[in-house]
Scaffold this motif. Structure first.
Motif, short mmCIF file in Angstrom:
data_model
loop_
_atom_site.label_atom_id
_atom_site.label_comp_id
_atom_site.label_asym_id
_atom_site.label_seq_id
_atom_site.Cartn_x
_atom_site.Cartn_y
_atom_site.Cartn_z
N SER A 116 -34.02 26.14 7.56
CA SER A 116 -32.73 26.85 7.52
C SER A 116 -31.62 26.11 8.27
N THR A 117 -31.99 25.15 9.10
CA THR A 117 -31.00 24.39 9.86
C THR A 117 -30.58 23.16 9.07
N LYS A 118 -29.33 23.13 8.68
CA LYS A 118 -28.81 22.09 7.79
C LYS A 118 -27.98 21.07 8.57
N PHE A 119 -27.52 20.07 7.84
CA PHE A 119 -26.71 19.01 8.42
C PHE A 119 -25.44 19.55 9.08
N SER A 120 -24.98 20.71 8.67
CA SER A 120 -23.77 21.31 9.26
C SER A 120 -23.95 21.58 10.75
N SER A 123 -23.42 18.69 15.21
CA SER A 123 -22.87 18.67 16.56
C SER A 123 -23.76 19.43 17.54
N GLN A 124 -24.36 20.52 17.07
CA GLN A 124 -25.28 21.28 17.93
C GLN A 124 -26.53 20.47 18.25
N LEU A 125 -27.00 19.69 17.27
CA LEU A 125 -28.14 18.81 17.54
C LEU A 125 -27.77 17.79 18.61
N GLY A 126 -26.56 17.27 18.53
CA GLY A 126 -26.10 16.34 19.56
C GLY A 126 -26.09 16.98 20.94
N GLU A 127 -25.68 18.24 21.01
CA GLU A 127 -25.68 18.94 22.29
C GLU A 127 -27.10 19.12 22.82
N LEU A 128 -28.02 19.45 21.91
CA LEU A 128 -29.42 19.60 22.32
C LEU A 128 -29.97 18.28 22.85
N LEU A 129 -29.70 17.20 22.14
CA LEU A 129 -30.20 15.89 22.57
C LEU A 129 -29.62 15.50 23.92
N SER A 130 -28.34 15.77 24.11
CA SER A 130 -27.69 15.44 25.37
C SER A 130 -28.32 16.20 26.53
N ASN A 131 -28.50 17.50 26.35
CA ASN A 131 -29.08 18.32 27.41
C ASN A 131 -30.55 17.98 27.65
N LEU A 132 -31.26 17.68 26.59
CA LEU A 132 -32.68 17.31 26.72
C LEU A 132 -32.81 16.02 27.50
N GLN A 133 -31.94 15.10 27.23
CA GLN A 133 -31.93 13.82 27.95
C GLN A 133 -31.69 14.05 29.44
N GLN A 134 -30.74 14.91 29.75
CA GLN A 134 -30.43 15.20 31.15
C GLN A 134 -31.58 15.90 31.86
N PHE A 146 -36.79 16.56 10.68
CA PHE A 146 -35.91 17.34 9.82
C PHE A 146 -36.72 18.01 8.73
N ARG A 147 -36.46 19.29 8.51
CA ARG A 147 -37.15 20.03 7.46
C ARG A 147 -36.19 20.43 6.33
N ASP A 148 -35.04 19.77 6.28
CA ASP A 148 -34.11 19.97 5.17
C ASP A 148 -33.52 18.62 4.79
N LYS A 149 -33.43 18.34 3.51
CA LYS A 149 -33.02 17.02 3.04
C LYS A 149 -31.56 16.70 3.30
N SER A 150 -30.76 17.72 3.64
CA SER A 150 -29.34 17.46 3.90
C SER A 150 -29.14 16.53 5.10
N TRP A 151 -30.16 16.40 5.95
CA TRP A 151 -30.04 15.58 7.16
C TRP A 151 -30.14 14.09 6.87
N TYR A 152 -30.70 13.73 5.73
CA TYR A 152 -30.96 12.32 5.48
C TYR A 152 -29.70 11.60 5.01
N ARG A 153 -28.86 11.28 5.98
CA ARG A 153 -27.60 10.59 5.72
C ARG A 153 -27.20 9.80 6.97
N GLN A 154 -26.25 8.91 6.81
CA GLN A 154 -25.91 7.96 7.87
C GLN A 154 -25.43 8.64 9.15
N GLU A 155 -24.68 9.74 9.02
CA GLU A 155 -24.17 10.43 10.22
C GLU A 155 -25.32 10.91 11.12
N SER A 156 -26.40 11.36 10.51
CA SER A 156 -27.57 11.81 11.29
C SER A 156 -28.21 10.63 12.00
N TYR A 157 -28.35 9.53 11.28
CA TYR A 157 -28.98 8.35 11.88
C TYR A 157 -28.13 7.79 13.02
N ASP A 158 -26.83 7.85 12.85
CA ASP A 158 -25.94 7.37 13.92
C ASP A 158 -26.08 8.24 15.17
#
Length: 251
Positions: A116-120, A123-134, A146-158
């Motif tokens: 249910s969690t899509k590429f939209s 930004s929230q994934l970025g926040e999770l990664l940032s906090n997890l790193q800290q 990723f369990r939805d194909k919308s994630w498979y794009r360059q912005e996600s990889y970046d």
């Protein structure tokens, strides 16, 4: 391939013995984890997705396995399975406090996003990664499934590259991943079964093909984590076949 470059196991403890009565004599009186640690060098701990153990429990686990053994922990669902990846920082702190008890036996953190969690929610994934790193002092490699194909794009990889995270290469039906190369020094494979339903057995030709990929990643100085999640099928046989192909250079 050096064993320190390849960590391979199952999702949860799976043993080639029916019960303790069938353990070889050298394993007599040992726990399931101790026996597992003699056979494999890593495990994907899925129980932390549902409930956090006590830190002293994880410390006890770490004390019963060999020095080169690695624990990978699946991130608590309270952090990943709310709408839009909303989470409380205190929950993330609690998770980090538990897994740090693995000490030098730390492997990866597996972050599985629901279908249910899509590429939209990028930004929230970025926040999770940032906090997890800290919260983990950036000591744990992080792998995103990723369990939805919308994630498979360059912005996600970046985004993953920006946090030195890796993408789980997996074959779950309906959301099979690409093998997109990323900057991370970590490669993470999850085999969910040939039909993506945690059952069945993989064709030896496919395992031979992946052994070749593993050798290429090794040449690129990557650390490779592989987990077989087809535990209702032939996970152990498939694991042993792949490990043999890789370690014997038969690929």
């Amino acid at each position: 391939m050096e064993t320190t470059d390849l960590y391979i196991g199952t999702s949860g403890i799976v043993l080639p013995f029916k019960n303790q009565a069938n353990y070889p004599v050298e394993f007599d009186g040992q726990s399931r984890l101790q026996v597992y640690g003699h056979i494999f060098n890593s495990i994907e701990v899925n129980s932390t997705f549902y409930k956090l153990p006590k830190p002293e429990t994880v410390a006890r686990w770490s004390g019963t396995v060999p020095e080169n053994f690695r624990f990978t922990f699946k991130l608590w669902k309270e952090l990943t399975h709310n709408s839009g990846i909303t989470f409380n920082r205190s929950d993330l702190s609690a998770f980090a406090n538990v897994i740090k008890s693995a000490g030098d036996n730390r492997g990866c953190i597996l972050v599985q996003l629901p279908p249910s969690t899509k590429f939209s929610s990028l930004s929230q994934l970025g926040e999770l990664l940032s906090n997890l790193q800290q919260e983990t002092d950036d000591e744990w490699p992080v792998a995103i499934e990723f369990r939805d194909k919308s994630w498979y794009r360059q912005e996600s990889y970046d985004l993953l590259d920006a946090y030195n995270a890796t993408m789980v290469y997996h074959d779950k039906a309906g959301s099979q991943s690409t093998l997109e190369p990323l900057r991370s020094e970590t490669i993470y494979l999850r085999f969910h079964g040939p039909e993506g339903n945690y059952r069945g057995s993989y064709d030896q030709g496919l395992l031979h093909e992946y052994a070749g990929y593993v050798q290429e990643w090794h040449q690129a100085r990557k650390k490779v984590y592989i987990y077989f999640n087809n535990t209702a099928g032939d996970a152990l046989a498939n694991l042993q076949t792949l490990r043999t192909y890789v370690t014997n250079g038969n690929c």
